[in-house]
Write a protein that holds these residues in place. Sequence first.
Motif, mmCIF file in Angstrom:
data_model
loop_
_atom_site.group_PDB
_atom_site.id
_atom_site.type_symbol
_atom_site.label_atom_id
_atom_site.label_comp_id
_atom_site.label_asym_id
_atom_site.label_seq_id
_atom_site.Cartn_x
_atom_site.Cartn_y
_atom_site.Cartn_z
ATOM 1 N N ILE A 1 -5.016 -15.527 12.503
ATOM 2 C CA ILE A 1 -4.962 -14.232 11.831
ATOM 3 C C ILE A 1 -4.578 -14.430 10.367
ATOM 4 O O ILE A 1 -3.587 -15.076 10.053
ATOM 5 C CB ILE A 1 -3.967 -13.296 12.526
ATOM 6 N N VAL A 2 -5.386 -13.861 9.496
ATOM 7 C CA VAL A 2 -5.127 -13.900 8.059
ATOM 8 C C VAL A 2 -4.899 -12.464 7.614
ATOM 9 O O VAL A 2 -5.760 -11.603 7.799
ATOM 10 C CB VAL A 2 -6.322 -14.507 7.291
ATOM 11 N N LEU A 3 -3.734 -12.215 7.055
ATOM 12 C CA LEU A 3 -3.422 -10.879 6.553
ATOM 13 C C LEU A 3 -3.758 -10.826 5.067
ATOM 14 O O LEU A 3 -3.423 -11.740 4.315
ATOM 15 C CB LEU A 3 -1.947 -10.556 6.768
ATOM 16 N N VAL A 4 -4.441 -9.767 4.660
ATOM 17 C CA VAL A 4 -4.856 -9.601 3.268
ATOM 18 C C VAL A 4 -4.288 -8.298 2.734
ATOM 19 O O VAL A 4 -4.466 -7.240 3.344
ATOM 20 C CB VAL A 4 -6.397 -9.590 3.153
ATOM 21 N N LEU A 5 -3.604 -8.397 1.597
ATOM 22 C CA LEU A 5 -3.136 -7.204 0.895
ATOM 23 C C LEU A 5 -4.190 -6.830 -0.127
ATOM 24 O O LEU A 5 -4.354 -7.505 -1.143
ATOM 25 C CB LEU A 5 -1.799 -7.470 0.191
ATOM 26 N N ASN A 6 -4.912 -5.766 0.154
ATOM 27 C CA ASN A 6 -5.971 -5.302 -0.737
ATOM 28 C C ASN A 6 -5.359 -4.419 -1.820
ATOM 29 O O ASN A 6 -4.429 -3.671 -1.560
ATOM 30 C CB ASN A 6 -7.023 -4.520 0.056
ATOM 31 N N ARG A 7 -5.906 -4.516 -3.018
ATOM 32 C CA ARG A 7 -5.404 -3.765 -4.182
ATOM 33 C C ARG A 7 -3.932 -4.054 -4.415
ATOM 34 O O ARG A 7 -3.131 -3.144 -4.665
ATOM 35 C CB ARG A 7 -5.651 -2.271 -4.012
ATOM 36 N N TYR A 8 -3.577 -5.328 -4.345
ATOM 37 C CA TYR A 8 -2.186 -5.751 -4.502
ATOM 38 C C TYR A 8 -1.636 -5.341 -5.866
ATOM 39 O O TYR A 8 -2.283 -5.497 -6.894
ATOM 40 C CB TYR A 8 -2.072 -7.267 -4.334
ATOM 41 N N ASP A 9 -0.419 -4.821 -5.837
ATOM 42 C CA ASP A 9 0.289 -4.417 -7.052
ATOM 43 C C ASP A 9 1.710 -4.948 -6.962
ATOM 44 O O ASP A 9 2.457 -4.569 -6.060
ATOM 45 C CB ASP A 9 0.287 -2.887 -7.162
ATOM 46 N N SER B 1 1.457 0.134 1.673
ATOM 47 C CA SER B 1 2.106 1.403 1.974
ATOM 48 C C SER B 1 2.806 1.254 3.319
ATOM 49 O O SER B 1 2.448 0.394 4.126
ATOM 50 C CB SER B 1 1.088 2.541 2.037
ATOM 51 N N VAL B 2 3.764 2.098 3.551
ATOM 52 C CA VAL B 2 4.506 2.051 4.815
ATOM 53 C C VAL B 2 3.556 2.287 5.986
ATOM 54 O O VAL B 2 3.633 1.611 7.014
ATOM 55 C CB VAL B 2 5.672 3.069 4.802
ATOM 56 N N ALA B 3 2.639 3.232 5.841
ATOM 57 C CA ALA B 3 1.682 3.514 6.921
ATOM 58 C C ALA B 3 0.823 2.284 7.225
ATOM 59 O O ALA B 3 0.612 1.956 8.399
ATOM 60 C CB ALA B 3 0.800 4.704 6.549
ATOM 61 N N HIS B 4 0.333 1.612 6.193
ATOM 62 C CA HIS B 4 -0.482 0.414 6.411
ATOM 63 C C HIS B 4 0.343 -0.709 7.047
ATOM 64 O O HIS B 4 -0.156 -1.430 7.913
ATOM 65 C CB HIS B 4 -1.088 -0.078 5.089
ATOM 66 N N VAL B 5 1.585 -0.858 6.641
ATOM 67 C CA VAL B 5 2.456 -1.883 7.231
ATOM 68 C C VAL B 5 2.672 -1.588 8.708
ATOM 69 O O VAL B 5 2.574 -2.483 9.551
ATOM 70 C CB VAL B 5 3.802 -1.989 6.480
ATOM 71 N N ASN B 6 2.966 -0.344 9.040
ATOM 72 C CA ASN B 6 3.176 0.031 10.445
ATOM 73 C C ASN B 6 1.926 -0.232 11.276
ATOM 74 O O ASN B 6 2.010 -0.780 12.385
ATOM 75 C CB ASN B 6 3.609 1.491 10.563
ATOM 76 N N ASN B 7 0.761 0.167 10.764
ATOM 77 C CA ASN B 7 -0.493 -0.069 11.487
ATOM 78 C C ASN B 7 -0.772 -1.559 11.639
ATOM 79 O O ASN B 7 -1.192 -2.010 12.709
ATOM 80 C CB ASN B 7 -1.665 0.614 10.778
ATOM 81 N N PHE C 1 -2.627 -13.031 1.868
ATOM 82 C CA PHE C 1 -3.454 -13.227 0.674
ATOM 83 C C PHE C 1 -3.387 -11.935 -0.124
ATOM 84 O O PHE C 1 -3.388 -10.853 0.447
ATOM 85 C CB PHE C 1 -4.903 -13.524 1.053
ATOM 86 N N LYS C 2 -3.356 -12.074 -1.417
ATOM 87 C CA LYS C 2 -3.259 -10.894 -2.282
ATOM 88 C C LYS C 2 -4.549 -10.753 -3.080
ATOM 89 O O LYS C 2 -4.929 -11.649 -3.818
ATOM 90 C CB LYS C 2 -2.072 -11.037 -3.229
ATOM 91 N N LEU C 3 -5.215 -9.618 -2.908
ATOM 92 C CA LEU C 3 -6.397 -9.298 -3.701
ATOM 93 C C LEU C 3 -5.965 -8.299 -4.758
ATOM 94 O O LEU C 3 -5.556 -7.189 -4.421
ATOM 95 C CB LEU C 3 -7.499 -8.698 -2.835
ATOM 96 N N PRO C 4 -6.025 -8.685 -6.028
ATOM 97 C CA PRO C 4 -5.535 -7.811 -7.099
ATOM 98 C C PRO C 4 -6.270 -6.478 -7.144
ATOM 99 O O PRO C 4 -7.428 -6.371 -6.754
ATOM 100 C CB PRO C 4 -5.816 -8.601 -8.376
ATOM 101 N N ASN C 5 -5.571 -5.486 -7.645
ATOM 102 C CA ASN C 5 -6.137 -4.152 -7.764
ATOM 103 C C ASN C 5 -7.046 -4.097 -8.990
ATOM 104 O O ASN C 5 -6.606 -3.832 -10.093
ATOM 105 C CB ASN C 5 -5.030 -3.105 -7.869
ATOM 106 N N MET C 6 -8.311 -4.375 -8.763
ATOM 107 C CA MET C 6 -9.326 -4.279 -9.816
ATOM 108 C C MET C 6 -10.387 -3.306 -9.296
ATOM 109 O O MET C 6 -11.544 -3.660 -9.101
ATOM 110 C CB MET C 6 -9.879 -5.656 -10.142
ATOM 111 N N TYR C 7 -9.941 -2.095 -9.057
ATOM 112 C CA TYR C 7 -10.748 -1.078 -8.403
ATOM 113 C C TYR C 7 -12.070 -0.827 -9.118
ATOM 114 O O TYR C 7 -13.118 -0.746 -8.485
ATOM 115 C CB TYR C 7 -9.936 0.219 -8.280
ATOM 116 N N GLU C 8 -12.024 -0.691 -10.435
ATOM 117 C CA GLU C 8 -13.255 -0.360 -11.170
ATOM 118 C C GLU C 8 -14.301 -1.464 -11.040
ATOM 119 O O GLU C 8 -15.491 -1.178 -10.869
ATOM 120 C CB GLU C 8 -12.940 -0.064 -12.631
#
Length: 185
Positions: free
Chosen positions: A93-101, A68-74, A121-128
């Motif tokens: 520093i390792v940046l991780v995209l959680n719930r990647y879509d 999200s834009v807010a997460h990118v800014n932060n 790193f991309k962590l797929p969105n497997m919320y359940e």
Amino acid sequence: HRSGLALLARSEGSYLHESVDPEAFRTVLRLALETYKFVYVDGHRWLDVLTTTTLSEADHVVLVMEQSVAHVNNAARLYRILTQQLGIAPKQIVLVLNRYDKHAAVQTDMVIKAVGCDEPFKLPNMYELALDSMNTAIPLFELDKDSQVTRALIALGTHISGNEPPEVPGLFKRTLAAITARAHA
């Protein structure tokens, strides 16, 4: 946990960092580092004295964000503070995209440009599945070792530690090992 994971948690109801002496906390961190091969500290995005103490002892810093834009800014602001003000090397520093879509409005190239980091790193969105793991206190690897999110977490751990994860034998190998152990007993 039977995997060897140990957890040191803050006492319940103790939420303010001001009550913890930074030098005492540094001592606890150093004892943990002497005792365990890997020590992970789950922190927050606010930089206080305990967070900066932890960062000064860290080999790697993992920044977790969403698309999200807010997460990118932060993340961009925190990345600049870490590298420019606290002197943490970008390679730490390792940046991780959680719930990647892959269909999200904010994509990887935008994150790299805005934050100034390497490929995240991309962590797929497997919320359940992740929620099921949290609710049952069963690690993702035990719930579904072949899921995309489990494989991504193993790859992240391998990247950070520099070590390949131990192979978990399948049913046939476990059965053969049990039979062999009985035969030698």
